[in-house]
Write a protein that holds these residues in place. Structure first.
Motif, PDB file in Angstrom:
ATOM      1  N   ASP A 197       0.837  -1.211   0.000  1.00 37.69           N
ATOM      2  CA  ASP A 197       0.000   0.000   0.000  1.00 37.69           C
ATOM      3  C   ASP A 197       0.868   1.257   0.000  1.00 37.69           C
ATOM      4  O   ASP A 197       0.590   2.210  -0.736  1.00 37.69           O
ATOM      5  CB  ASP A 197      -0.922   0.012   1.233  1.00 37.69           C
ATOM      6  CG  ASP A 197      -2.011  -1.056   1.132  1.00 37.69           C
ATOM      7  OD1 ASP A 197      -2.168  -1.634   0.032  1.00 37.69           O
ATOM      8  OD2 ASP A 197      -2.662  -1.333   2.155  1.00 37.69           O
ATOM      9  N   ASP A 198       1.896   1.256   0.829  1.00 46.05           N
ATOM     10  CA  ASP A 198       2.794   2.412   0.903  1.00 46.05           C
ATOM     11  C   ASP A 198       3.480   2.666  -0.446  1.00 46.05           C
ATOM     12  O   ASP A 198       3.593   3.799  -0.898  1.00 46.05           O
ATOM     13  CB  ASP A 198       3.888   2.191   1.959  1.00 46.05           C
ATOM     14  CG  ASP A 198       3.335   2.284   3.377  1.00 46.05           C
ATOM     15  OD1 ASP A 198       2.150   2.646   3.517  1.00 46.05           O
ATOM     16  OD2 ASP A 198       4.096   1.978   4.318  1.00 46.05           O
ATOM     17  N   VAL A 199       3.956   1.587  -1.051  1.00 42.99           N
ATOM     18  CA  VAL A 199       4.666   1.713  -2.323  1.00 42.99           C
ATOM     19  C   VAL A 199       3.722   2.287  -3.385  1.00 42.99           C
ATOM     20  O   VAL A 199       4.082   3.189  -4.145  1.00 42.99           O
ATOM     21  CB  VAL A 199       5.249   0.341  -2.765  1.00 42.99           C
ATOM     22  CG1 VAL A 199       5.705   0.380  -4.214  1.00 42.99           C
ATOM     23  CG2 VAL A 199       6.413  -0.055  -1.857  1.00 42.99           C
ATOM     24  N   ARG A 200       2.488   1.807  -3.413  1.00 40.63           N
ATOM     25  CA  ARG A 200       1.520   2.330  -4.390  1.00 40.63           C
ATOM     26  C   ARG A 200       1.174   3.786  -4.107  1.00 40.63           C
ATOM     27  O   ARG A 200       1.035   4.593  -5.026  1.00 40.63           O
ATOM     28  CB  ARG A 200       0.247   1.481  -4.391  1.00 40.63           C
ATOM     29  CG  ARG A 200       0.463   0.115  -5.029  1.00 40.63           C
ATOM     30  CD  ARG A 200      -0.853  -0.629  -5.239  1.00 40.63           C
ATOM     31  NE  ARG A 200      -0.606  -2.035  -5.529  1.00 40.63           N
ATOM     32  CZ  ARG A 200      -0.191  -2.504  -6.704  1.00 40.63           C
ATOM     33  NH1 ARG A 200      -0.024  -1.666  -7.708  1.00 40.63           N
ATOM     34  NH2 ARG A 200       0.044  -3.784  -6.879  1.00 40.63           N
ATOM     35  N   ALA A 201       1.059   4.106  -2.816  1.00 44.14           N
ATOM     36  CA  ALA A 201       0.740   5.493  -2.458  1.00 44.14           C
ATOM     37  C   ALA A 201       1.878   6.416  -2.884  1.00 44.14           C
ATOM     38  O   ALA A 201       1.655   7.546  -3.329  1.00 44.14           O
ATOM     39  CB  ALA A 201       0.494   5.598  -0.957  1.00 44.14           C
ATOM     40  N   CYS A 202       3.089   5.926  -2.762  1.00 42.66           N
ATOM     41  CA  CYS A 202       4.263   6.748  -3.028  1.00 42.66           C
ATOM     42  C   CYS A 202       4.579   6.835  -4.520  1.00 42.66           C
ATOM     43  O   CYS A 202       4.911   7.901  -5.035  1.00 42.66           O
ATOM     44  CB  CYS A 202       5.437   6.139  -2.261  1.00 42.66           C
ATOM     45  SG  CYS A 202       6.971   6.998  -2.482  1.00 42.66           S
ATOM     46  N   LEU A 203       4.445   5.716  -5.225  1.00 46.23           N
ATOM     47  CA  LEU A 203       4.897   5.675  -6.617  1.00 46.23           C
ATOM     48  C   LEU A 203       3.764   5.712  -7.647  1.00 46.23           C
ATOM     49  O   LEU A 203       4.008   5.960  -8.830  1.00 46.23           O
ATOM     50  CB  LEU A 203       5.758   4.427  -6.854  1.00 46.23           C
ATOM     51  CG  LEU A 203       7.017   4.304  -5.983  1.00 46.23           C
ATOM     52  CD1 LEU A 203       7.699   2.962  -6.236  1.00 46.23           C
ATOM     53  CD2 LEU A 203       7.985   5.439  -6.258  1.00 46.23           C
ATOM     54  N   GLY A 204       2.549   5.409  -7.188  1.00 43.35           N
ATOM     55  CA  GLY A 204       1.403   5.514  -8.087  1.00 43.35           C
ATOM     56  C   GLY A 204       1.393   4.473  -9.186  1.00 43.35           C
ATOM     57  O   GLY A 204       1.786   3.326  -8.983  1.00 43.35           O
ATOM     58  N   LYS A 205       0.976   4.925 -10.375  1.00 42.14           N
ATOM     59  CA  LYS A 205       0.658   3.988 -11.460  1.00 42.14           C
ATOM     60  C   LYS A 205       1.861   3.259 -12.044  1.00 42.14           C
ATOM     61  O   LYS A 205       1.686   2.297 -12.796  1.00 42.14           O
ATOM     62  CB  LYS A 205      -0.027   4.759 -12.588  1.00 42.14           C
ATOM     63  CG  LYS A 205      -1.515   4.920 -12.370  1.00 42.14           C
ATOM     64  CD  LYS A 205      -2.204   5.111 -13.716  1.00 42.14           C
ATOM     65  CE  LYS A 205      -3.013   6.366 -13.719  1.00 42.14           C
ATOM     66  NZ  LYS A 205      -3.336   6.982 -14.929  1.00 42.14           N
ATOM     67  N   VAL A 206       3.031   3.729 -11.711  1.00 40.86           N
ATOM     68  CA  VAL A 206       4.213   3.054 -12.245  1.00 40.86           C
ATOM     69  C   VAL A 206       4.337   1.627 -11.673  1.00 40.86           C
ATOM     70  O   VAL A 206       4.966   0.757 -12.260  1.00 40.86           O
ATOM     71  CB  VAL A 206       5.489   3.903 -11.980  1.00 40.86           C
ATOM     72  CG1 VAL A 206       5.938   3.801 -10.535  1.00 40.86           C
ATOM     73  CG2 VAL A 206       6.613   3.515 -12.933  1.00 40.86           C
ATOM     74  N   VAL A 207       3.675   1.400 -10.531  1.00 41.09           N
ATOM     75  CA  VAL A 207       3.707   0.071  -9.915  1.00 41.09           C
ATOM     76  C   VAL A 207       2.748  -0.856 -10.683  1.00 41.09           C
ATOM     77  O   VAL A 207       1.586  -0.511 -10.885  1.00 41.09           O
ATOM     78  CB  VAL A 207       3.282   0.132  -8.428  1.00 41.09           C
ATOM     79  CG1 VAL A 207       3.414  -1.241  -7.778  1.00 41.09           C
ATOM     80  CG2 VAL A 207       4.115   1.163  -7.678  1.00 41.09           C
ATOM     81  N   PHE A 208       3.254  -1.994 -11.111  1.00 45.53           N
ATOM     82  CA  PHE A 208       2.413  -2.950 -11.821  1.00 45.53           C
ATOM     83  C   PHE A 208       1.288  -3.443 -10.911  1.00 45.53           C
ATOM     84  O   PHE A 208       1.496  -3.637  -9.713  1.00 45.53           O
ATOM     85  CB  PHE A 208       3.240  -4.162 -12.275  1.00 45.53           C
ATOM     86  CG  PHE A 208       4.167  -3.898 -13.428  1.00 45.53           C
ATOM     87  CD1 PHE A 208       3.675  -3.748 -14.725  1.00 45.53           C
ATOM     88  CD2 PHE A 208       5.536  -3.794 -13.232  1.00 45.53           C
ATOM     89  CE1 PHE A 208       4.532  -3.517 -15.797  1.00 45.53           C
ATOM     90  CE2 PHE A 208       6.400  -3.563 -14.307  1.00 45.53           C
ATOM     91  CZ  PHE A 208       5.897  -3.417 -15.588  1.00 45.53           C
ATOM     92  N   GLN A 209       0.112  -3.647 -11.485  1.00 44.35           N
ATOM     93  CA  GLN A 209      -1.001  -4.238 -10.738  1.00 44.35           C
ATOM     94  C   GLN A 209      -0.623  -5.634 -10.258  1.00 44.35           C
ATOM     95  O   GLN A 209      -0.938  -6.031  -9.146  1.00 44.35           O
ATOM     96  CB  GLN A 209      -2.243  -4.338 -11.645  1.00 44.35           C
ATOM     97  CG  GLN A 209      -2.985  -3.026 -11.839  1.00 44.35           C
ATOM     98  CD  GLN A 209      -3.414  -2.432 -10.510  1.00 44.35           C
ATOM     99  OE1 GLN A 209      -3.950  -3.134  -9.644  1.00 44.35           O
ATOM    100  NE2 GLN A 209      -3.170  -1.144 -10.339  1.00 44.35           N
TER     101      GLN A 209
END
Ligand code: ADP
Ligand code: MG
Length: 259
Positions: A197-209
């Motif tokens: 969750d933190d990584v997605r909050a921080c990096l957004g859409k660049v994180v693969f689903q």
């Protein structure tokens, strides 16, 4: 030819596992794939069952100009997947290349003729931001960053991003970040979920689903010299890498994805 660097200067985050299994997944969907092992530890080479006796010419000879690309390529047991293996000699390249004026562009230059033979090339980088990783970032169109779903996942990432930014400014303006892949995710562990969750909050859409689960089959496969996708194509790890490959293809520039 699309060129993707699989990079993160942290060790043990899943670079090699990702490089091997993504390469296999892409080959399985019909792409002609070249995997370059750029880590002196040679884990990608071992994990693909390429014995030391088959590594006469390797990424070391390629980078130091002692052989041509075709001479260093070995086939793997996976149809359409070829490998440029690595040996411990590569650890000396760091020092040997320092002398050379084009030291950052050795890999890029050695790949000029590769486009006719392969559709995509993945480079498995070593756990450092030294000359080897720099060579792969200079040669690449984009970077795939495996990130372990553990505490401290994001630590060190800014250093990698800075390096990418510097390479972009100085040598390779088209270098982009293809995506960040969360690896070794443990659904039963609350920390894993928190980190994701933190990584997605921080990096957004660049994180693969797609998230790569912690899966023992992925860690067993290398000792059998085959990708997990061949060792057990139905395990959760293999399925995740197939899904990641599909997501990756979707992110590639359109004409390439249609190839
Ligand atoms: P790196 O190349 O970044 O050093 P590796 O891909 O070699 O990382 O992974 C480090 C270790 O963790 C290896 O022993 C590998 O088999 C294991 N491993 C990697 N990904 C997973 C996973 N999703 N589940 C279980 N083990 C994994
Ligand atoms: Mg590795």
């Amino acid at each position: 030819m699309i060129r993707i660097a699989v990079a993160n200067q942290k060790g043990g985050v899943g670079k090699t596992t990702t490089a091997i299994n993504l390469a296999t997944a892409l080959a399985a969907t019909g792409w002609r794939v070249l995997l370059i092992d750029l880590d002196p530890q040679g884990n990608a080479s071992t994990g693909l069952g390429v014995a030391h006796s088959q590594r006469q010419q390797s990424s070391y000879e390629l980078l130091t100009g002692q052989c041509r690309l075709e001479q260093a390529v070995v086939p793997t047991r996976v149809p359409r997947l070829d490998l440029i293996p690595a040996t411990v000699d590569l650890s000396g390249a760091e020092i040997e290349l320092v002398e050379l004026e084009d030291r950052t562009h050795r890999l890029d230059k050695s790949l000029v003729d590769a486009s006719a033979r392969w559709d995509i090339c993945l480079v498995d980088c070593p756990p450092s931001l030294g000359i080897l990783t720099i060579n792969s970032l200079v040669a690449a169109n984009s970077v795939l960053v495996p990130l372990q779903a553990e505490f401290f996942a994001l630590e060190g990432l800014s250093q990698l991003l800075q390096t990418i930014e510097r390479i972009r400014a100085r040598f390779n303006p088209e270098l982009s970040i293809l995506g960040v892949a969360l690896t070794m995710f443990d659904r039963r562990n609350r920390l894993s979920t928190q980190v994701a969750d933190d990584v997605r909050a921080c990096l957004g859409k660049v994180v693969f689903q797609t998230v790569i689960p912690r899966n023992v089959r992925l860690s067993e496969a290398p000792s059998h010299g085959v990708p997990a996708l061949i060792y057990d194509h139905r395990c959760s790890g293999s399925e995740a890498y197939m899904a990641l490959a599909r997501e990756l293809i979707d992110r590639l520039p359109k004409p390439a994805a249609a190839a």
